[in-house]
Design an enzyme around this catalytic site. Structure first.
Site, short mmCIF file in Angstrom:
data_model
loop_
_atom_site.label_atom_id
_atom_site.label_comp_id
_atom_site.label_asym_id
_atom_site.label_seq_id
_atom_site.Cartn_x
_atom_site.Cartn_y
_atom_site.Cartn_z
CG ASP A 28 -8.72 1.62 2.35
OD1 ASP A 28 -7.80 1.92 3.17
OD2 ASP A 28 -9.75 2.32 2.17
NE ARG B 54 -3.30 2.85 0.95
CZ ARG B 54 -4.45 3.11 1.57
NH1 ARG B 54 -4.93 2.10 2.19
NH2 ARG B 54 -4.93 4.41 1.79
CG ASP C 240 -10.95 2.41 5.95
OD1 ASP C 240 -9.76 3.05 6.24
OD2 ASP C 240 -11.34 2.44 4.82
NE ARG D 283 -7.21 3.28 -1.93
CZ ARG D 283 -8.22 3.95 -1.72
NH1 ARG D 283 -8.91 3.92 -0.37
NH2 ARG D 283 -8.44 5.10 -2.25
#
Length: 167
Positions: A101, A89, A103, A98
């Site tokens: 990711d 990344r 989160d 990317r």
């Protein structure tokens, strides 16, 4: 030493649009589930969606993972960022392409506002690629702190362009 949270339920959003996104998510799932202090509780089907932000990039593949963790939120974030880095990344362009990711969408019922971490994820209420996979593994009445129940967010967020890839 900070006391560990005993089994906080958290939801992690996963996304990728580079270097075989489906495989990126499958590998990340395994890596998250094997972190010390983390246990996988559920994993959503995969979804394909158009990118947010710059449109000159491939579609994303997204999923949501439910975990139980004894890690503090900041430590969980550090561990997730280490996995992102291991997957190559690079943070060059906001909302750019990317490899991976990760989160923290929800961390129990906590509201966290820190320089490095905001939970619930501030954009999740507007993102079908987060809400629909979340709805696959969470109850409709799941409260999203500061936003309301998951079912209400789904009603306000059309599924437009979101394609479920796996059952």
């Amino acid at each position: 030493m900070t006391a560990l949270n005993p089994g906080v339920e958290a939801y992690i959003g996963l996304g990728s649009n580079l270097d075989n996104p489906v495989e990126q998510l499958k590998q990340a799932r395994t890596e998250i589930a094997t972190l010390a202090g983390v246990a996988e509780l559920a994993f959503s089907p995969l979804y394909r969606s158009a990118p947010v932000g710059p449109q000159d990039q491939p579609d994303f593949v997204n999923a949501v993972m439910k975990i139980s963790t004894s890690l503090e939120a900041a430590e969980l974030l550090r561990q997730l960022q280490a996995i992102e880095t291991a997957h190559g990344r690079l943070r060059l362009v906001r909302w750019g392409a990317r490899t991976l990711d990760l989160d923290i969408l929800l961390y129990g019922s906590s509201i966290i506002t820190e320089a490095e971490l905001v939970v619930p994820h501030p954009e999740m209420a507007k993102r079908g690629f987060v809400l629909y996979p979340l709805a696959d593994i969470a109850p409709a009445d799941l409260p999203i702190p500061g936003f309301g129940p998951l079912a209400d967010l789904l009603t306000a967020c059309p599924q437009a362009g979101l394609q479920r890839l796996e059952p």
